[in-house]
Design a protein around this motif. Structure first.
Motif, PDB file in Angstrom:
ATOM      1  N   PHE A  95       0.826  -1.210   0.000  1.00 31.61           N
ATOM      2  CA  PHE A  95       0.000   0.000   0.000  1.00 31.61           C
ATOM      3  C   PHE A  95       0.861   1.261   0.000  1.00 31.61           C
ATOM      4  CE2 PHE A  95      -2.393   3.378   2.124  1.00 31.61           C
ATOM      5  CZ  PHE A  95      -3.579   3.373   1.416  1.00 31.61           C
ATOM      6  N   PHE A  96       1.915   1.272   0.841  1.00 30.42           N
ATOM      7  CA  PHE A  96       2.763   2.459   0.958  1.00 30.42           C
ATOM      8  C   PHE A  96       3.954   2.441   0.000  1.00 30.42           C
ATOM      9  CE2 PHE A  96       0.754   2.598   5.251  1.00 30.42           C
ATOM     10  CZ  PHE A  96       0.161   3.837   5.114  1.00 30.42           C
ATOM     11  N   GLY A  97       4.154   1.310  -0.710  1.00 28.52           N
ATOM     12  CA  GLY A  97       5.286   1.224  -1.630  1.00 28.52           C
ATOM     13  C   GLY A  97       6.613   1.227  -0.909  1.00 28.52           C
ATOM     14  N   VAL A  98       6.670   0.548   0.238  1.00 27.29           N
ATOM     15  CA  VAL A  98       7.894   0.466   1.031  1.00 27.29           C
ATOM     16  C   VAL A  98       8.269  -0.997   1.215  1.00 27.29           C
ATOM     17  CG1 VAL A  98       7.428   2.631   2.242  1.00 27.29           C
ATOM     18  CG2 VAL A  98       6.669   0.471   3.253  1.00 27.29           C
ATOM     19  N   GLU A  99       9.471  -1.202   1.712  1.00 30.23           N
ATOM     20  CA  GLU A  99       9.936  -2.563   1.975  1.00 30.23           C
ATOM     21  C   GLU A  99       9.215  -3.135   3.186  1.00 30.23           C
ATOM     22  OE1 GLU A  99      14.143  -4.720   3.087  1.00 30.23           O
ATOM     23  OE2 GLU A  99      14.174  -2.909   1.855  1.00 30.23           O
ATOM     24  N   ASN A 100       8.864  -4.401   3.112  1.00 31.40           N
ATOM     25  CA  ASN A 100       8.269  -5.083   4.251  1.00 31.40           C
ATOM     26  C   ASN A 100       9.355  -5.240   5.318  1.00 31.40           C
ATOM     27  OD1 ASN A 100       7.227  -6.982   6.097  1.00 31.40           O
ATOM     28  ND2 ASN A 100       6.064  -8.027   4.512  1.00 31.40           N
ATOM     29  N   PRO A 101       9.125  -4.739   6.543  1.00 36.10           N
ATOM     30  CA  PRO A 101      10.163  -4.799   7.568  1.00 36.10           C
ATOM     31  C   PRO A 101      10.338  -6.181   8.188  1.00 36.10           C
ATOM     32  CG  PRO A 101       8.180  -3.870   8.494  1.00 36.10           C
ATOM     33  CD  PRO A 101       7.922  -4.060   7.019  1.00 36.10           C
ATOM     34  N   GLY A 102       9.473  -7.122   7.823  1.00 31.94           N
ATOM     35  CA  GLY A 102       9.514  -8.415   8.504  1.00 31.94           C
ATOM     36  C   GLY A 102       8.975  -8.254   9.915  1.00 31.94           C
ATOM     37  N   TRP A 103       9.099  -9.301  10.704  1.00 34.84           N
ATOM     38  CA  TRP A 103       8.587  -9.225  12.068  1.00 34.84           C
ATOM     39  C   TRP A 103       9.564  -9.863  13.047  1.00 34.84           C
ATOM     40  CZ3 TRP A 103       7.861 -13.935  14.359  1.00 34.84           C
ATOM     41  CH2 TRP A 103       7.662 -15.034  13.518  1.00 34.84           C
ATOM     42  N   THR A 104       9.422  -9.467  14.294  1.00 34.65           N
ATOM     43  CA  THR A 104      10.185 -10.063  15.389  1.00 34.65           C
ATOM     44  C   THR A 104       9.179 -10.525  16.436  1.00 34.65           C
ATOM     45  OG1 THR A 104      10.381  -7.926  16.522  1.00 34.65           O
ATOM     46  CG2 THR A 104      12.171  -8.537  15.028  1.00 34.65           C
ATOM     47  N   ILE A 105       9.646 -11.298  17.376  1.00 34.83           N
ATOM     48  CA  ILE A 105       8.770 -11.738  18.459  1.00 34.83           C
ATOM     49  C   ILE A 105       9.279 -11.147  19.764  1.00 34.83           C
ATOM     50  CG2 ILE A 105       9.981 -13.915  18.905  1.00 34.83           C
ATOM     51  CD1 ILE A 105       6.991 -15.079  19.231  1.00 34.83           C
ATOM     52  N   THR A 106       8.351 -10.757  20.619  1.00 29.71           N
ATOM     53  CA  THR A 106       8.729 -10.183  21.910  1.00 29.71           C
ATOM     54  C   THR A 106       9.459 -11.229  22.742  1.00 29.71           C
ATOM     55  OG1 THR A 106       6.576 -10.760  22.851  1.00 29.71           O
ATOM     56  CG2 THR A 106       6.814  -8.532  21.945  1.00 29.71           C
ATOM     57  N   ALA A 107      10.237 -10.766  23.691  1.00 29.74           N
ATOM     58  CA  ALA A 107      11.027 -11.646  24.548  1.00 29.74           C
ATOM     59  C   ALA A 107      10.128 -12.472  25.468  1.00 29.74           C
ATOM     60  CB  ALA A 107      12.005 -10.813  25.372  1.00 29.74           C
ATOM     61  N   ALA A 108      10.660 -13.597  25.894  1.00 33.38           N
ATOM     62  CA  ALA A 108       9.962 -14.454  26.854  1.00 33.38           C
ATOM     63  C   ALA A 108       9.829 -13.732  28.191  1.00 33.38           C
ATOM     64  CB  ALA A 108      10.720 -15.767  27.025  1.00 33.38           C
TER      65      ALA A 108
END
Length: 152
Positions: free
Chosen positions: A31-44
């Protein structure tokens, strides 16, 4: 109600709850024409020290962050454990969850907000700082997140 409870009015982030972070983050990127930043997971919980409604919680979430000028857009896909993310997603569905402000003096700000009938919902640690979600839904129609970064 007291005035200027946070000591700032500069919104730094908008958080949006989603069911599928991979699909939704790609949709935002397209939609914004930007790179997908991927995702991370919060710490345990051992590192994050997550508490939800005063109780220790194993809650974790996948997070994707889009830099949108002076504002950050955060997509959040929560796991099944008790959290403000899971509660809100189950009750309201996908969509806006919070607006966030960078603050200093987390304990004092939380106490001030609680004194003004805006209780702490969830808190935790992240690398370089801490967060707190405050129940401001009744007066503000959205949750407020406080972000406090460690001083360098």
């Amino acid at each position: 109600m007291e005035k200027n409870l946070l000591g700032t009015n500069f919104i730094t982030q908008i958080g949006i709850l989603v069911h599928d972070i991979e699909k939704t983050s790609q949709t935002y990127a397209d939609f914004f024409g930007v790179e997908n930043p991927g995702w991370t997971i919060t710490a345990a919980v051992e590192s994050a020290q997550t508490e939800h409604r005063g109780e220790r919680s194993e809650a974790r979430a996948k997070l994707a962050f889009f830099k949108m000028g002076s504002l950050q857009l955060e997509l959040i896909e929560p796991d099944e454990h008790p959290s403000t993310w899971r509660e809100y997603l189950d009750e309201h569905g996908e969509g806006p969850h919070h607006i966030a402000f960078k603050i200093e003096g987390m304990k004092d700000k939380v106490m001030t907000l609680e004194r003004n009938k805006m209780p702490l919902l969830q808190k935790g640690e992240y690398t370089g700082g801490r967060y707190a979600y405050i129940d401001t839904f009744e007066p503000l129609k959205i949750i407020v997140e406080l972000l406090e970064n460690d001083k360098k």
